[in-house]
Structures are given as C-alpha cells and as structure tokens.
Scaffold this motif. Structure first.
Motif, short mmCIF file in Angstrom:
data_model
loop_
_atom_site.label_atom_id
_atom_site.label_comp_id
_atom_site.label_asym_id
_atom_site.label_seq_id
_atom_site.Cartn_x
_atom_site.Cartn_y
_atom_site.Cartn_z
N ASP A 589 -3.10 0.25 0.65
CA ASP A 589 -2.10 1.27 0.36
C ASP A 589 -2.22 2.45 1.30
OD1 ASP A 589 -1.00 -0.24 -1.63
OD2 ASP A 589 -2.07 0.77 -3.27
N ARG A 590 -3.45 2.81 1.68
CA ARG A 590 -3.61 3.92 2.63
C ARG A 590 -3.02 3.56 3.99
NH1 ARG A 590 -8.74 4.37 0.14
NH2 ARG A 590 -9.73 3.26 1.87
N LEU A 591 -3.22 2.32 4.41
CA LEU A 591 -2.62 1.87 5.67
C LEU A 591 -1.10 1.95 5.60
CD1 LEU A 591 -4.77 -1.25 6.57
CD2 LEU A 591 -4.75 0.95 7.74
N ARG A 592 -0.57 1.46 4.51
CA ARG A 592 0.89 1.49 4.36
C ARG A 592 1.41 2.92 4.27
NH1 ARG A 592 -0.40 -3.45 1.67
NH2 ARG A 592 0.95 -5.15 2.40
N ARG A 593 0.65 3.77 3.58
CA ARG A 593 1.08 5.17 3.48
C ARG A 593 1.11 5.82 4.85
NH1 ARG A 593 4.36 7.95 1.43
NH2 ARG A 593 3.82 6.98 -0.57
N ASP A 597 4.45 7.32 6.52
CA ASP A 597 4.57 8.70 6.98
C ASP A 597 4.99 8.76 8.44
OD1 ASP A 597 3.80 9.48 4.48
OD2 ASP A 597 1.70 9.82 5.02
N TYR A 598 4.44 7.86 9.24
CA TYR A 598 4.82 7.83 10.66
C TYR A 598 6.31 7.51 10.83
CZ TYR A 598 5.26 6.08 15.42
OH TYR A 598 5.67 5.84 16.71
N ILE A 599 6.81 6.57 10.07
CA ILE A 599 8.24 6.20 10.16
C ILE A 599 9.11 7.35 9.69
CG2 ILE A 599 10.00 4.68 9.20
CD1 ILE A 599 7.91 2.45 9.19
N MET A 600 8.74 7.97 8.58
CA MET A 600 9.59 9.02 8.02
C MET A 600 9.59 10.29 8.86
SD MET A 600 10.77 7.24 5.75
CE MET A 600 11.97 8.49 5.38
N ILE A 611 12.47 -1.55 9.77
CA ILE A 611 13.08 -2.84 9.44
C ILE A 611 12.06 -3.96 9.63
CG2 ILE A 611 14.87 -4.48 10.15
CD1 ILE A 611 16.59 -2.02 10.89
N THR A 612 11.32 -3.92 10.74
CA THR A 612 10.29 -4.95 10.97
C THR A 612 9.25 -4.94 9.86
OG1 THR A 612 10.62 -4.68 13.36
CG2 THR A 612 8.61 -5.78 12.65
N TRP A 613 8.84 -3.76 9.45
CA TRP A 613 7.83 -3.65 8.38
C TRP A 613 8.36 -4.26 7.08
CZ3 TRP A 613 6.59 1.44 5.39
CH2 TRP A 613 5.55 1.20 4.50
N MET A 614 9.58 -3.91 6.69
CA MET A 614 10.11 -4.42 5.44
C MET A 614 10.29 -5.94 5.48
SD MET A 614 10.38 -2.07 3.16
CE MET A 614 8.77 -1.58 3.78
N ASN A 615 10.70 -6.47 6.60
CA ASN A 615 10.84 -7.92 6.71
C ASN A 615 9.48 -8.61 6.57
OD1 ASN A 615 13.70 -9.09 7.61
ND2 ASN A 615 13.50 -7.01 8.41
N ASN A 638 11.19 1.37 -1.96
CA ASN A 638 11.56 2.54 -2.76
C ASN A 638 10.93 3.81 -2.23
OD1 ASN A 638 13.18 1.11 -4.57
ND2 ASN A 638 11.44 0.57 -5.87
N GLN A 639 9.71 3.70 -1.69
CA GLN A 639 9.07 4.87 -1.09
C GLN A 639 9.89 5.38 0.10
OE1 GLN A 639 6.25 6.59 -1.77
NE2 GLN A 639 5.52 5.43 -3.54
N ILE A 640 10.30 4.47 0.98
CA ILE A 640 11.09 4.87 2.15
C ILE A 640 12.41 5.48 1.72
CG2 ILE A 640 12.35 3.98 4.14
CD1 ILE A 640 10.11 2.00 4.58
N VAL A 641 13.08 4.81 0.79
CA VAL A 641 14.40 5.28 0.35
C VAL A 641 14.28 6.65 -0.30
CG1 VAL A 641 16.29 4.83 -1.24
CG2 VAL A 641 15.38 2.98 0.15
N ALA A 642 13.29 6.82 -1.16
CA ALA A 642 13.13 8.10 -1.85
C ALA A 642 12.78 9.21 -0.88
CB ALA A 642 12.06 7.97 -2.93
#
Length: 1141
Positions: A589-593, A597-600, A611-615, A638-642
C-alpha cells in the motif's frame, strides 16, 4: 509596472534622450508594453505622430510609430469605429510611405493596408461624400498589387502583398445578402448599394475574380514555399466566408495542382507544400460548402498520396546511393589533393585537441553527458560507414583471436615424454602476436556487438584448426583432461549470499531512489527516442516501457508461500503468518500510495501512467483470484478519482479520457460522475465522461445512459438542459441510443396519466385491473427517477410537469411523431395537468410554426379528449399574426365534421367572410356564462368583426386592415343579429352579449343605437329582448328619450304591442322610465290598453291626468280618459327604475 506608465510623459522622456540610442529604445519599449495593455491613448498618439514620419529618414522612432499604428489598426482591442477613424486619418500618410526606400517600412505599411482596406470600404459604402479617400485607397491598392509581380520587391514585402491581395478578393466579392445576417467584421460587396456614386460594384467584382486567377497562377508557378503556404492558409476562410461563389474555383485549383513548378527545390520544401495542400483538401472535404465535391477531393487525395509516396521513395534511394558512393570513394583521392593552409591549420587544431583530451579526466563528467557525447559521435557517421566499420572489426577480431589455452598441468604417462616439434615452436609466436594485437586495440566487452556468428563461436574447434591434423589424437586427450579440470573449477556448490536485511525506512528510501531514477531515465530515453525516430522494431516508446516496468514493480508482489511442504513451514504459528501478510500488504500500500501521489501531482501530464497502472491492477486482480488476495483495483481507482475530483475544472478532458481507457468502471464512479453533473462549474467534465461511455464502452452504455436520462428530469434547469442536449444528439440516427431515449421520453409522458387504484377482477381465470384502459401501463411498470415524486402532486405544479416533459418537447422538434404521443396521452391526464401542459407547450408550437405538416395533420385528426390542447395550439398560431388560409380552411372543416367547442371559431372568425361570420357568431356568443374570461373573449371577437364608425357616421372604416371592409359587420348589424338570434344563443347569453355591446361606448354610440332600434321595430316579429334593449339605450343615452317617445312607442302601438305579453310588459316599463315624455304616445293607446297600463303602473295615473287636463281638445274625449284616470290627489313623480335582470 508597464500598466501605470503615463503615455505623454513616457513619450516626452523618450524624445528627450539621444535618438536611436539604447535608452530611447528601452523607453519606447516600455511605453509600447503599456499601450498594449491599455490601448485607449493609442489613437491620440498615432494621429499626432503619424504625420511626422512621412518623408523622414529611417529611425528608431519612425519604426516604433509605424509598428504602433499597425498594432492599433490590425491587432488591438479598440472598437471597430475607433480603428476605422484611425485608418481614415492615416490614409494619406500610409499612401506616401508605400514609396519609401526602406523595404521594412513598405512591408509594415502593406500589412496595415490588409486591414485598412476592409475598414474604409465598409465606411465608404455608407458615406457618399468621401470620394477623395476612395481614390487614394484605390491608388494604394494598385501600388500594393504591383509588389506581387515585381521582381525587385523583397520577399517580406511580396509576402505581405499576397496576403493583401487575398483580402481584396474577400472584400470585392459578395457575402450574405440579408442585411440582418451580415457580419460587420466581414465587409463585402453585398454591403454596397448598386447606385453608389463612386464605388463601381460590378468593376470591383470583376477585378476580384481576376485577382483570384492571379493567386491561382501564383500557386501553380511560384517556387517560394512561404508564399504558397500563405495562399493555402487563407483559402479555408475564403471558402467559409464565400461558400456560394468561390468553392468550385478553389476545389478545382487544389485537385489539379501538382508540384511541377517546385522542381529543383529540396525535397523537404516540396513535401512541406504537399502537406499544406493535403491538409487544406482534407479540411474542405469535411466542410458543408464542399460536400458536393467530396468525391472529387477524395480522388485528388489518393493521387497526391501516391505521388508523395513515390517522392519519398526516390529521396530515400538518392540518399542511399550518395552514402554508397561516399563509402566506395578511394582514400587516395583525398590524399593526393595538395595541402592548403586551411587543411594544415585544421590538422594542427585536431592534434592540439587530441593532446588535450588525452590528459582529460572523463570520469569527472556525469554519465548522462558521456552517453550523449557517444551518441552524438556515432551519429556523425553515415549508416553505411558504421556497418562497414563493424564488419571490419569482426573480421580482424576472428583473425587475431588467441587460442584457448588450458590451464597448466603436470603431464603424466607417455604423452609427457614426447616433445612437440614445429607446432610447439609456433605456438608461442602465435600467442605473442595475439597478445600484441589485443594490446594494440583494447576492447570494452560491454561495447562489443554480439551477433549470430559470434554466438556460434567454438574455441575447441578453433584450437583443432590451429594445431594441425597430425596432433588430433593427442589434442583430444588434452581437451578431455582440460574439460574435466574446467568442470571441477566451475564451483557447482557455490551459492549467492543472502541479501542484506533492510529496515522499513531503508526499504522505502531504496524504493524512492529507484522510482526517481526510473522516472528520470524514462525522460532521457524518451528524448533520445524522439531524436532517433520511430523506426524501432518494438513499436513502444521508452517512457511506455519504463512505465510498464515501474507499474509491475509495484503491483506484481509475491505473496508469502503458504503451501510449502516443509515441516517447519507447516508448523509456523498462524499469528506470525498473519503478521507477515499484513506487513506485505502495508508495504504494498505504501508503494501504491507513493505512485498515486506522483500521478496526482500532474494528472494531465501523467495520465498514461495512471491508465497503465489501473490496467495492471485489474489484470493482477484477475490472475490472483484466491482467498488470500485482496483486490486493489477498485480501492486505488477510487483513490485517484477522489483525489482528482478536488481540483478538476470545467473544461478538463483528461478525466474523461482516463475513465474511458481503464478496463472496468465501478458503480460508485458512475455515481461520482452523476454528482459532477450536478455542479454547474464542473458539469461539463461529468457529461463528457458519460457521453463517451455511451459511445465507446458498450458494456457501460446502459448504466451511463440511465444516468443521463435520469438527469433529464432534474429539478435544476441548467442540469436538466445539459442532459437533454447530451442525449438529444443521438436522436434519430444513432442506434441503439435513439431507441433508449425515445422509450424514456414516452415513459415520462405516461407518468402524467391518471393512475386509478387497482380493482382486481378475474377474466377467464386471470387477474386484471378493472380500471386499467387499453395501452395504459400497470402501476408497477411506471418508470421512476430519483428526481421525481412517486405520485404527481395535484393541483399540478408547472416546474414538476416540466421535469417530465422537457425532454419530450426537445425531441419533438427533431421527431414530430412525438406529437401523436403527446395528444394521445393528454386526454388521460388530470385537468390541472392539462392546463399546465397548455402553457408549457407554447414554445414548442411556436418553433414548429403554423405551416408544419405533421401539426396540421394532427389538428385535423386529434383524438377525443385532446380538444383543449388542440384549441391551445390554434390560439398559439394566431397570437402573433394572422392565421394562414390553410389553417382557416382546416378549422372550418373541423367545425363542419366534428361537434367542437365554439372557441375553435374565435381565432379565425376575423378571417371569414360576412356570411360565415353571421352563421357562426351566435355559436360563439352562446359560450357566455357570466364569467369575466368569457366576457373578455367575446368582447375581443366583437372588436375583431365590427367596424368602428366615424364621428360623422357616414362612411364605414375598419380598425383591422387584415380584413376587407365589406367582410366586417357594422355595429348596427351586430346588434340586430344578436336580437334576431336570441333563441339560438339563449336569452341569458344574448342579454350578456348586448350588455357587452353597450360597454363598447366608442362603437355603439347613441346614433348607432337609434339605427338599431329603428331597424328592429320595422321587423314583422319583434325580438323578446327588444324593449329591454330600448330601456337600456334610453338609460345610457338620455338623448334617445325624444326618439323613443315620439317615434318608437308610436310604432309599437301601431304594431299592437299589447298582444305580446313580455313585450307589453317592457313597453309599460319603458313608458314609466321616460315619463312624462311618453305621455303623448300613451294617449294613442286604446282605452282598454291604457286602463291596463295604469292599473299595472298606478304611479303614472296622476301624471297622465294632469297631461290630459292641460291638453287642449275635445271635452268628451278628456272625460273619457278622466273616467278611469280618476282624481286620487296623488302627485305623480316619474321614477327611472332599474332594469330587470
């Protein structure tokens, strides 16, 4: 700041410093910046300064003034009128500057005239007194057009002149003729009247077509790519603004164009022009004015594409041949050339540079810089040269490669006693040469190319070839021994040491550094790949590959091995396993967070990574469908969308693109899009995403479409309107969305129908709702939306009914068949709902118009129960103008065929002839029921069909010019008609109609009423209401008392009025009201009738007796009257009684 500079003060300061100095340039630049931000003072400055530059030499101030004037006229935000006035005041100076010796000045002035000419042309079209300005403007036009063909004009001047010529073509051709639709920013010949005193319209139009021919000639003959691009770039607006006249000429010129005139130019220049022509033709093929030429343009595009492919192939072949020629050129050619001073100097410099580089420490440079230097040096070689160098190197490497020498060992057995002869003596020499060769050219293994030949290289085979055939047996034995010893040296039991156990902070730090390095490396590789081109066989860019690597490092983490067969693993404590799994998921989860954060931080710029990550997350969840795996796709989506929702703007298209490209969209994301659609500042992003789902995601089409359709019933008008616009575009041509929208609109209409409580009965053993009519949906099948109540609130509210019907009304404009649905459902609605629909349907009917075929057909065939809606449609047609003859004929036919309400006649009654008016008017009057609305309605009818008599009452004029006077009724005719039709109308309605006439005092004056009474009294049968009308007339107009007492009452006595009971009663009341004026006429009555009158009205007895006593005459006659008049001594006081109801 530049915006606070005082223009006059700044200009004075600039003029005070030395001319053409840097200080003056800085001051003028600051002033220019201020004027661009606040252009208000520009006209005053330009009008003052422009006169000083004419005839002056080239200077910084002159260039500044001309550039400021060009900005003011061509590019500033000044109003059209101000720019036109400035152009008019500067015309003479600009005209003189066209002959300036400085080409830059001439270019600036020519650029100005591209805007000055349209401005002044528009002004001179309406001003017929400035002929001198037109003459100057024409001379300037001639001068500038000479630059186009002049061989001495500079390229800048010629370029500006070509643009001016194309602008002249636009001005001197005709635009939209309708003055209401003309664009004031597009001056053209249509604005100029044909009788203009000094602007020759026909000559200018002819000149424009000749200039267009000249432009086409330039297109076919010019070798200047810049001029050709300028011509092509302006033709798109030429076709758009002049769609009727110039389209065929432009299309024909483009489709027949070939680059023959560009022969000899570089291939890149020819390709640039070809691309410009191609882009323009593609643009024209998609524009409506060129739709009829689509096939011609398509054929031309195909021919041009083949031509461009051939040119590209020829260019590649030429480059390859040139490279081959350079490679095969003998080196002696360059050596035999005599050395000159330049060559010697270059060699000396090269030697110096080599000596310097030999002592330079390259390890001090960054690795990225060294990589760039290596790549740059490699790019300096042609591809053929690199191939030749590689082949040479490989051949030399094979020839000089040393034999594989086994490690030294102690010889045993007979073989050790046999020394080798010649081959043994040659071996050291060969080895020495190999070592020498290696030392002369040291090679970095990382830079060596490994191809298929080197992969097949066999050291044993090479040793056999070098040692000779006579040593074959002995070499076999030695190789066996050597092979055995080599195997022993392979360290088969060697194991890598276990990795260092890192703390959580160290792991996070290491991952952070790795991610940063990967991101930076991806950027560098992306730049290099752009430089290298797109010929890579992988067909994937370096950033994409690095993104995929980065995402898989984050997502593809291994779970703890819970299925191990070892006894130790089986005996582990469950709590420890759970702890390890929890740690793994926490680290994951820390890696994904961190990635999130980098994407946002830059979502729009890193959307491809998102998009690549979600796929990858979705795919990873699919392949790990186990009880121990926790799905991550929905969580992080949902994290990205929110996170992105908090800073999304209204015009953001990245969010829609992201949602469109991810593999799955959960339901809560659709709910988020619904919420976005409800926010006015971000609804565009929500509606765009939902629309793209419907179009490009068939799996989500139904859900997204349901959200859009439900939003068409939202109580907020802005949201509802945006949803309707979104779904309306798919009707009627796009399937299956068209059917979904239509069905929803019909369902919303059916919700307004009356839903009776079900009373279940059994028919043939099956339950059935007794109150449900044919075609009516059962209550459970009625569609509901979150924004509508379960039941319609009564009495109906306009806003609530509009939520149901606005989509239907919007669709009806495109699909008139929905009118059938509206009229069919209308009869099954509650009365207040019907009244609301009558109000809401007004804009729709007005947009369709009274000549709409479907609407007229429906007016003829509307179903029972929809009469009030049809009547409302008819009233809408006639509210703002006359009904069409077609509509009048339709309504007259309906009245004849169907028993319709008389109100259908009211909108068209004024368009009928007199005979039809007389026939239908009683039916209209019969609708009077004592209510103010009906009275106002009938009063409007009377005002439409009755002429207003003049004060002299000698001629008939009309207050309605839309109807001929002969087709109108006079006031007297209307009043007589009301009395004659009293039985058809009904006495109560007739009394009310006559009262309306008396209220129209400007029409029904006393002389009109006298004529009416005279005409009625001459009829053989008197109307029942006649005496009531007489009483109302003498009560309203006292001037009529004399006429009634002397003429009317006497006529009634001769007609034996006493024979009709109601009329006789009215006669008596009238006589009482106008007494004593009526006494003379009363004495004309027979004695029996006079006695009856006195008995009914005893108050008249004393007055009559006094009148008889005073009247001179026969005493016997007087005695006869006094016999029944008596002498009661009661004074007689006439009383004006109230009219009976």
């Amino acid at each position: 700041m530049a915006g606070t500079v005082d223009p006059l003060q700044a200009l004075s300061a600039a003029l005070a410093v030395p001319p053409d100095s840097k200080e003056q340039a800085d001051l003028l630049a600051t002033l220019r910046e201020s004027l661009e931000s606040y252009p208000g003072p520009i006209p005053i400055l330009c009008k003052t300064l422009i006169k000083t530059v004419s005839g002056a030499g080239d200077s910084l101030l002159k260039r500044w003034v001309l550039e400021l004037l060009q900005f003011a006229i061509c590019r500033s935000t000044l109003s059209l009128e101000v720019r036109t006035d400035l152009a008019s005041q500067s015309l003479e100076t600009l005209s003189a500057l066209l002959y300036d010796s400085n080409q830059y000045t001439v270019k600036l002035v020519t650029q100005c005239f591209a805007t000055v000419y349209p401005l002044l042309f528009r002004m001179l079209c309406t001003n017929r007194h400035l002929r001198q300005q037109w003459d100057i403007l024409s001379q300037c036009k001639t001068r500038i057009l000479e630059f186009v063909w002049s061989p001495n004009a500079s390229s800048g001047v010629k370029f500006a002149a070509v643009k001016f010529m194309q602008r002249v073509v636009l001005v001197q051709t005709r635009g939209i003729a309708d003055p209401r639709l003309q664009n004031k920013n597009d001056p053209n010949l249509a604005m100029c009247p044909g009788d203009h005193p000094f602007i020759p319209v026909a000559a200018l139009e002819s000149e424009a077509f000749k200039l267009l021919e000249g432009i086409i000639t330039l297109l076919y003959t010019s070798q200047n790519p810049d001029i050709l691009s300028a011509i092509l770039n302006s033709w798109a607006s030429l076709v758009k603004l002049r769609p009727g006249q110039l389209v065929q000429i432009v299309v024909s010129a483009l489709t027949n164009w070939t680059p023959n005139a560009l022969t000899g130019l570089p291939a890149s220049s020819v390709k640039s022009v070809e691309k410009a022509v191609r882009i323009l033709m593609i643009h024209l093929s998609r524009s409506p004015p060129c739709a009829q030429y689509a096939s011609q343009i398509s054929e031309a595009l195909a021919v041009q594409g083949a031509r461009m492919d051939r040119a590209s192939a020829d260019e590649k072949a030429r480059k390859a041949a040139l490279a081959e020629a350079n490679r095969k050129r003998p080196p002696s050619i360059s050596q035999e050339a005599p050395p000159d001073a330049k060559r010697m100097k270059t060699e000396h410099d090269a030697a110096t540079s080599a000596a310097f580089l030999a002592n330079f420490d390259f390890t001090s440079l960054p690795s990225t810089l060294i990589t760039d230097l290596i790549v740059a040096n490699l790019e300096a070689f042609a591809e053929s040269d690199l191939v030749a160098l590689a082949q040479t190197y490989r051949q030399s490497r094979v020839a000089t490669a040393p034999a594989s020498t086994p490690p030294p060992s102690v010889p045993t057995g007979p073989a050790a006693a046999k020394p080798t002869a010649a081959p043994a003596a040659e071996a050291p020499q060969s080895t020495a040469e190999s070592i020498k060769a290696v030392k002369e050219e040291p090679m970095d293994p990382l830079q060596m190319d490994i191809d298929e030949e080197e992969m097949e290289y066999e050291p044993d085979k090479l040793n056999m070839e070098l040692s000779g055939a006579d040593q074959e047996g002995r070499e076999d034995e030695e190789m066996e021994v050597s092979g055995t010893e080599e195997i022993d040296l392979q360290l088969a039991d060697f194991k890598l040491p276990s990795p260092k156990d890192l703390s959580e902070d160290e792991r996070d730090s290491l991952i952070q550094v790795s991610l940063t390095r990967i991101r930076e490396g991806a950027l560098d590789l992306g730049v290099n790949q752009e430089l290298a081109g797109s010929a890579d066989w992988t067909k994937s860019s370096a950033p994409e590959m690095w993104m995929l690597l980065l995402v898989r490092m984050v997502t593809r983490l291994a779970l703890p091995n819970s299925d191990s067969d070892s006894e130790d693993a089986a005996s582990k404590d469950d709590a420890e396993d759970a702890s390890q799994e929890l740690d793994l998921f926490s680290r994951q989860d820390r890696l994904r967070r961190r990635l999130c954060d980098y994407i946002m931080a830059d979502f729009s710029g890193r959307i491809r990574l998102a998009i690549t990550w979600m796929n990858e997350e979705w795919y990873n969840d699919q392949i790990r469908e186990s009880a121990d795996w926790r799905p991550n796709y929905d969580i992080w989506l949902n994290q990205i969308v929110a996170a992105y929702q908090t800073h999304m703007d209204a015009k953001d298209k990245a969010f829609a693109r992201f949602l469109l490209d991810i593999p799955s969209v959960p339901g809560d994301v659709l709910g988020l899009l619904r919420d976005l659609c409800l926010e006015p500042d971000r609804m565009q992003a929500g509606f765009t995403s939902l629309r793209e789902f419907v179009l490009q995601r068939p799996a989500l089409r139904t859900d997204a479409m349901n959200v859009l359709l439900e939003l068409t019933t939202h109580p907020e008008k802005v949201t509802r309107g945006a949803a309707i616009i979104t779904v309306k575009r798919w009707v009627p041509d796009v399937q299956p969305m068209d059917g979904m929208v239509r069905e929803f609109a019909v369902q919303m209409l059916r919700r307004l129908q009356i839903r009776r409580k079900p009373v279940e009965v059994h028919v043939n053993g099956e339950p059935r709702d007794e109150n449900m009519e044919d075609g009516q949906l059962p209550p459970e099948d009625i569609l509901h939306t979150p924004y509508l109540p379960e039941e319609i609130e009564l009495p109906a509210k306009k806003s609530q009914i509009l939520q149901h019907l606005e989509l239907m009304f919007a669709l009806t404009v495109k699909v008139p068949e929905f009118l059938d649905e509206i009229f069919a459902a209308y009869g099954q609605m509650e009365v207040t709902v019907q009244e609301t629909i009558q109000d809401l349907i007004t804009p729709l009917i007005q947009s369709l118009g009274s000549t709409h075929g479907k609407l007229l057909t429906l007016m003829r065939t509307f179903p029972p129960g929809a009469e009030t809606l049809a009547l409302r449609v008819l009233n809408i047609f006639t509210e703002r103008g006359r009904p069409s003859p077609q509509l009048v004929s339709l309504v007259k036919g309906l009245i004849t065929e169907r028993d319709l309400d008389a109100r259908f006649l009211i909108p068209i009654i004024a368009e009928m002839d007199k005979a039809d008016i007389v026939r239908h008017l009683p039916r209209i009057v019969s609708i009077l029921n004592g209510t103010p609305d009906m009275k106002n309605l009938v009063r409007s009818v009377f005002g439409a069909i009755v002429t207003t008599p003049p004060e002299t009452f000698g001629t008939v004029t009309s207050n309605l010019p839309r109807v001929r006077q002969s087709e109108l009724l006079t006031p007297a005719e209307l009043m007589v008609l009301l009395h004659e039709s009293e039985k058809e109308i009904g006495l109560k309605s007739a009394i009310e109609a006559i009262g309306i006439c008396f209220s129209m005092t400007d029409v029904f004056r006393s002389e009109i009423l006298a004529v009416v009474m005279q005409q009625i009294v001459d009829q053989p049968i008197l109307p029942t209401l006649f005496l009531r009308t007489v009483i109302q007339a003498v009560t309203t107009y006292k001037s009529l008392v004399g006429f009634v007492s002397t003429t009317l009452l006497s006529r009634l006595i001769t007609k034996k009025i006493w024979t009709n009971g109601p009329l006789w009663e009215g006669f008596i009341r009238c006589a009482k009201i106008i007494a004593p004026a009526s006494f003379g006429a009363l004495l004309q009555l027979p004695k029996d009738q006079l006695r009856d009158l006195v008995e009914r009205q005893p108050s008249l007895k004393s007055g009559l007796r006094e009148y008889v006593m005073k009247k001179a005459g026969n005493k016997a006659q007087k005695a006869g009257y006094l016999d029944f008049l008596g002498d009661d001594g009661t004074p007689q006081t006439p009383v004006m009684a109230e009219l009976p109801a």
